[in-house]
Scaffold this motif. Sequence first.
Motif, short mmCIF file in Angstrom:
data_model
loop_
_atom_site.label_atom_id
_atom_site.label_comp_id
_atom_site.label_asym_id
_atom_site.label_seq_id
_atom_site.Cartn_x
_atom_site.Cartn_y
_atom_site.Cartn_z
N PRO A 1 15.31 31.63 9.04
CA PRO A 1 16.69 31.18 9.31
C PRO A 1 16.76 29.66 9.43
CG PRO A 1 16.12 33.06 10.70
CD PRO A 1 14.86 32.64 10.02
N PHE A 2 17.84 29.09 8.95
CA PHE A 2 18.07 27.65 9.01
C PHE A 2 17.95 27.16 10.45
CE2 PHE A 2 21.54 24.25 9.06
CZ PHE A 2 20.74 23.27 8.51
N TYR A 3 17.16 26.09 10.65
CA TYR A 3 16.92 25.56 11.99
C TYR A 3 17.03 24.04 11.93
CZ TYR A 3 14.99 25.24 16.70
OH TYR A 3 14.83 25.00 18.05
N PRO A 4 18.24 23.50 12.11
CA PRO A 4 18.44 22.05 12.01
C PRO A 4 17.88 21.30 13.21
CG PRO A 4 20.49 23.10 12.65
CD PRO A 4 19.50 24.21 12.41
N SER A 5 16.67 20.81 13.08
CA SER A 5 15.94 20.21 14.20
C SER A 5 16.09 18.70 14.28
CB SER A 5 14.46 20.57 14.09
OG SER A 5 13.98 20.29 12.78
N GLY A 6 16.71 18.08 13.27
CA GLY A 6 16.92 16.64 13.28
C GLY A 6 17.91 16.26 12.21
N ILE A 7 18.51 15.08 12.34
CA ILE A 7 19.55 14.69 11.39
C ILE A 7 19.62 13.17 11.28
CG2 ILE A 7 21.42 14.61 13.10
CD1 ILE A 7 23.19 16.01 10.92
N THR A 8 19.98 12.69 10.09
CA THR A 8 20.27 11.28 9.88
C THR A 8 21.20 11.17 8.69
OG1 THR A 8 19.29 9.06 9.79
CG2 THR A 8 18.34 10.73 8.33
#
Length: 306
Positions: free
Chosen positions: A233-240
Amino acid sequence: MDQITNDLKKSLESNDAYCLSELSTLFSDRALTDGPHINEDLNTCYGGVLNELHNVACLNGNEVWTSGDKDNIYLYNLKGDILKDFQTSSTSCIQDIAVTQSGQLLYTDDNNRSVNIVSNTQIDTLIKLNEWIPHGVCIASSGDFLVAMTSVDWDHTNVVRYSGSTEKYSIQWDDQGQPLFPAGYTTKYLKENKNLDICLADPDARAVMVVSAARKLRFKYTGSSSSITLKEPFYPSGITTDNYSKILIADMCNQIIHIVDKNSHFLRYIKNYNLRSPRGLRVDSKDNLFVAECYTGRIKKIQFYR
């Protein structure tokens, strides 16, 4: 180009008008490379399940701050040398770090419920919260900073904009009085995009929520794409985000990085390239991507534009 952007912002008369959805057309967009290239791969003092690397923040193109399962924060050069380190008063891990436009370091401390600023070796508390726990922090183009936070009972999520220690406004409810962001206890990271959207990565919701400067939900990205089937499953652990308003999302469970445009259209994945448990993401001024690998403790500098 910066002067053109600033003049446009000044010509707008309200926060609602701040939704500059076409601002990035002022820039000549660059093509993504067919095969991203790892320019640097440096080791840090982190590594292992009990010594995770969580965050990376660019001081410049050659030096990066890091934080994780230690109460210390370290500044590294691209050779892997520690240039500076300081010990915080936290008895928990630092939730997130960000570098201000003047080069000072901000960090959020969930144990002390505070947002702190570091100048040289001096640490000062900017924000002290009572009923909220701070998570992600990012610097806005205006010089303000944004903090994602959850209530102490984990029932609510809020994003607050600050100028120094002064709260300017919060983003929590939609026009119908419903929560814009799901509740949950995992760390929520955020980034202001070049078009002034606020992008929040929420592992609990398995989604990235994108809210306009007018505080309206623009879209929710859930990791789905016809080009690949995710194993986990999609697991958005960081973003920029980058200089062309593209959104880059670390998906730690699938060991890939998603790239989508400002309107939610999927563009491509960065996968393979020996990526292991990507978590913290930052893009420098030249659009080089820095990836903090949670369990290996390594930082990779990746060129993803031609």
